[in-house]
Write a protein that holds these residues in place. Sequence first.
Motif, mmCIF file in Angstrom:
data_model
loop_
_atom_site.group_PDB
_atom_site.id
_atom_site.type_symbol
_atom_site.label_atom_id
_atom_site.label_comp_id
_atom_site.label_asym_id
_atom_site.label_seq_id
_atom_site.Cartn_x
_atom_site.Cartn_y
_atom_site.Cartn_z
ATOM 1 N N ILE A 112 57.494 37.144 32.766
ATOM 2 C CA ILE A 112 56.435 37.818 31.866
ATOM 3 C C ILE A 112 55.052 38.117 32.799
ATOM 4 O O ILE A 112 54.871 39.160 32.801
ATOM 5 N N ASN A 113 54.605 37.136 33.307
ATOM 6 C CA ASN A 113 53.539 37.081 34.072
ATOM 7 C C ASN A 113 53.719 38.133 35.203
ATOM 8 O O ASN A 113 52.929 38.832 35.688
ATOM 9 N N ASN A 114 54.919 37.946 35.873
ATOM 10 C CA ASN A 114 55.118 38.778 37.260
ATOM 11 C C ASN A 114 55.406 40.141 36.572
ATOM 12 O O ASN A 114 54.914 41.087 37.350
ATOM 13 N N ILE A 115 55.866 40.601 35.458
ATOM 14 C CA ILE A 115 56.078 41.989 34.843
ATOM 15 C C ILE A 115 54.557 42.481 34.667
ATOM 16 O O ILE A 115 54.287 43.511 35.146
ATOM 17 N N LYS A 116 53.639 41.639 34.295
ATOM 18 C CA LYS A 116 52.294 42.039 33.927
ATOM 19 C C LYS A 116 51.480 42.510 35.123
ATOM 20 O O LYS A 116 51.173 43.531 35.399
ATOM 21 N N ILE A 117 51.837 41.648 36.145
ATOM 22 C CA ILE A 117 51.201 41.697 37.703
ATOM 23 C C ILE A 117 51.610 43.027 38.413
ATOM 24 O O ILE A 117 50.842 43.699 38.998
ATOM 25 N N GLU A 118 53.079 43.298 38.233
ATOM 26 C CA GLU A 118 53.471 44.263 38.931
ATOM 27 C C GLU A 118 52.834 45.800 38.066
ATOM 28 O O GLU A 118 52.601 46.693 38.700
ATOM 29 N N THR A 119 52.834 45.567 36.791
ATOM 30 C CA THR A 119 52.306 46.745 35.966
ATOM 31 C C THR A 119 50.667 47.049 36.685
ATOM 32 O O THR A 119 50.365 48.027 36.597
ATOM 33 N N ILE A 120 50.036 45.733 36.558
ATOM 34 C CA ILE A 120 48.662 45.901 37.046
ATOM 35 C C ILE A 120 48.647 46.755 38.547
ATOM 36 O O ILE A 120 47.748 47.493 38.793
ATOM 37 N N ASN A 128 42.654 55.686 37.408
ATOM 38 C CA ASN A 128 41.345 55.347 37.400
ATOM 39 C C ASN A 128 40.844 54.218 36.417
ATOM 40 O O ASN A 128 39.620 54.274 36.091
ATOM 41 N N PHE A 129 41.707 53.765 35.765
ATOM 42 C CA PHE A 129 41.241 52.759 34.709
ATOM 43 C C PHE A 129 40.383 51.813 35.400
ATOM 44 O O PHE A 129 40.748 51.310 36.317
ATOM 45 N N SER A 130 39.626 51.030 34.824
ATOM 46 C CA SER A 130 38.813 49.927 35.319
ATOM 47 C C SER A 130 39.574 48.790 35.039
ATOM 48 O O SER A 130 40.670 48.647 34.482
ATOM 49 N N VAL A 131 39.435 47.783 35.680
ATOM 50 C CA VAL A 131 40.073 46.436 35.883
ATOM 51 C C VAL A 131 40.084 45.792 34.254
ATOM 52 O O VAL A 131 41.050 45.352 33.886
ATOM 53 N N GLU A 132 38.794 46.213 33.633
ATOM 54 C CA GLU A 132 38.879 45.630 32.192
ATOM 55 C C GLU A 132 39.656 46.346 31.297
ATOM 56 O O GLU A 132 40.569 45.871 30.590
ATOM 57 N N GLN A 133 40.014 47.484 31.505
ATOM 58 C CA GLN A 133 40.728 48.237 30.789
ATOM 59 C C GLN A 133 42.240 47.856 30.947
ATOM 60 O O GLN A 133 43.106 47.807 29.957
ATOM 61 N N ILE A 134 42.551 47.946 32.083
ATOM 62 C CA ILE A 134 44.014 47.643 32.786
ATOM 63 C C ILE A 134 44.328 46.023 32.070
ATOM 64 O O ILE A 134 45.416 45.931 31.482
ATOM 65 N N SER A 135 43.171 45.212 32.195
ATOM 66 C CA SER A 135 43.556 43.911 31.657
ATOM 67 C C SER A 135 43.878 43.794 30.289
ATOM 68 O O SER A 135 44.937 43.191 29.644
ATOM 69 N N VAL A 136 43.254 44.576 29.219
ATOM 70 C CA VAL A 136 43.558 44.706 27.905
ATOM 71 C C VAL A 136 45.085 45.524 27.517
ATOM 72 O O VAL A 136 45.725 45.297 26.857
ATOM 73 N N MET A 137 45.322 46.689 28.411
ATOM 74 C CA MET A 137 46.625 47.459 28.475
ATOM 75 C C MET A 137 47.687 46.513 28.613
ATOM 76 O O MET A 137 48.761 46.987 27.945
ATOM 77 N N VAL A 138 47.638 45.400 29.623
ATOM 78 C CA VAL A 138 48.749 44.641 29.725
ATOM 79 C C VAL A 138 48.761 43.440 29.082
ATOM 80 O O VAL A 138 49.627 42.701 29.235
ATOM 81 N N GLY A 139 48.094 43.350 28.216
ATOM 82 C CA GLY A 139 48.081 42.192 27.180
ATOM 83 C C GLY A 139 47.384 40.800 27.577
ATOM 84 O O GLY A 139 47.616 39.575 26.939
ATOM 85 N N PHE A 140 46.319 40.677 28.574
ATOM 86 C CA PHE A 140 45.602 39.817 28.772
ATOM 87 C C PHE A 140 44.524 39.234 27.805
ATOM 88 O O PHE A 140 44.120 40.216 27.347
ATOM 89 N N ASP A 141 44.178 38.157 27.740
ATOM 90 C CA ASP A 141 43.250 37.819 26.771
ATOM 91 C C ASP A 141 41.813 38.146 27.331
ATOM 92 O O ASP A 141 40.896 38.665 26.257
ATOM 93 N N ASN A 142 41.700 38.100 28.437
ATOM 94 C CA ASN A 142 40.387 38.353 29.211
ATOM 95 C C ASN A 142 40.468 38.812 30.676
ATOM 96 O O ASN A 142 41.502 38.377 31.173
ATOM 97 N N VAL A 143 39.369 39.373 30.970
ATOM 98 C CA VAL A 143 39.828 39.932 32.547
ATOM 99 C C VAL A 143 39.679 38.722 33.426
ATOM 100 O O VAL A 143 40.317 38.952 34.582
#
Length: 168
Positions: A112-120, A128-143
Amino acid sequence: VENIAQTEFILDLIYEEYCSPTSFSYNILQGLIYKLIEDYFVHLSILVKTPGVERYLTSNEVEIIRPFIQYIVENPSKNLTIKEIANKFGYSSGYLSRLFKQIVGIPLKEYINNIKIETIKTMLKESNFSVEQISVMVGFDNVSNMSRSFKNLCGVSPLEYRKKHNTR
């Protein structure tokens, strides 16, 4: 050939939406990106790489794990747990974990984590999404958690990765 044509079509839609944004562009782009990820991980043959072993899954193995992978890929913005996935498919957490690790060779949580990292990685390179936006989009609790996981897997921070690989 069919998968390539579909991928090209989706990429064209993403490009058009990005170039001519509307008030719904964020949701449209998110959906299109998720579809690309799904096509990549669900419809292609799955190559398993574990230390000392590299092999393709058998069609029977793919059919067993396909629903789990599809659910993970279709819900990238959720902070999925093994228990949630197991309950969705009527399995115990322990059984699902053992089954997944036996077939794929890595723990389900790691997958699951690997899928999220590949998506990121894809989003850092192509959006051009910010790192914070991407973090939320892939389901991390915080950046901070996302950045730590990213650096552990990729060896660089998300911002360093973007600087090296950004195509925009």
